[in-house]
Design a protein around this motif. Structure first.
Motif, short mmCIF file in Angstrom:
data_model
loop_
_atom_site.label_atom_id
_atom_site.label_comp_id
_atom_site.label_asym_id
_atom_site.label_seq_id
_atom_site.Cartn_x
_atom_site.Cartn_y
_atom_site.Cartn_z
N LEU A 42 0.86 -1.19 -0.28
CA LEU A 42 0.17 -0.29 0.04
C LEU A 42 0.95 1.35 -0.15
O LEU A 42 0.23 2.24 -0.72
N TYR A 46 0.93 4.29 -2.80
CA TYR A 46 0.64 5.65 -2.36
C TYR A 46 1.87 6.24 -3.33
O TYR A 46 1.53 7.85 -3.42
N TYR A 97 -5.88 -7.03 -0.76
CA TYR A 97 -6.39 -5.79 -0.14
C TYR A 97 -7.28 -5.00 -0.08
O TYR A 97 -7.55 -4.25 0.38
N GLU A 102 -10.96 -0.14 -2.37
CA GLU A 102 -9.56 0.39 -1.51
C GLU A 102 -8.20 0.73 -2.02
O GLU A 102 -7.72 1.32 -1.76
N GLU A 106 -6.55 4.25 -2.92
CA GLU A 106 -5.88 4.72 -1.48
C GLU A 106 -4.84 5.65 -2.41
O GLU A 106 -3.91 5.40 -3.21
#
Length: 129
Positions: A42, A46, A97, A102, A106
């Protein structure tokens, strides 16, 4: 007398079982990389978004793009590139995830804010009279 210390080569980080620990950045570019740590993946999503935001902000600022077209273009490119990256290139199971949504959202709002700031700065610096 030569004195001085002998330089020690940095040892490569190893896991408890003796295997070499693979760098996050080397995993980013490999389509067969295994992501054991959910937060690590993640974080990659990002930061990848932030890079896209800076690049598109500069491009949109240099080109005289304005208004809804610029915002919609950023949203589509940002979401599309990331979706293609994690679904086609990495071929991960999105459900591990939290689902496709999601992963798609993110870090999106942070990257949108960064994009807007960069876009406004470059547009104003180049095209403002």
């Amino acid at each position: 007398m030569s004195g001085g210390r002998r330089k020690e080569e940095p040892s490569q980080p190893q896991l408890a079982n003796g295997a070499l620990k693979v760098s996050v950045w080397s995993k980013v570019l490999r389509s067969d990389a295994a992501w054991e740590d959910k937060d690590e993946f993640l974080d990659v999503i990002y930061w990848f978004r932030q890079i896209i935001a800076v690049v598109l902000g500069v491009i949109w600022g240099v080109l005289p793009l304005r208004g809804f077209l610029g915002i919609a273009g950023f949203c589509l490119i940002n979401a599309g590139v990331l979706y293609l990256y994690f679904s086609n290139y990495l071929q991960i199971d999105e459900e591990e995830y939290g689902g496709t949504w999601e992963l798609t959202k993110e870090g999106f709002m942070t990257s949108f804010a960064l994009f807007m700031v960069i876009w406004i700065i470059f547009y104003t610096a180049i095209h403002y009279d």
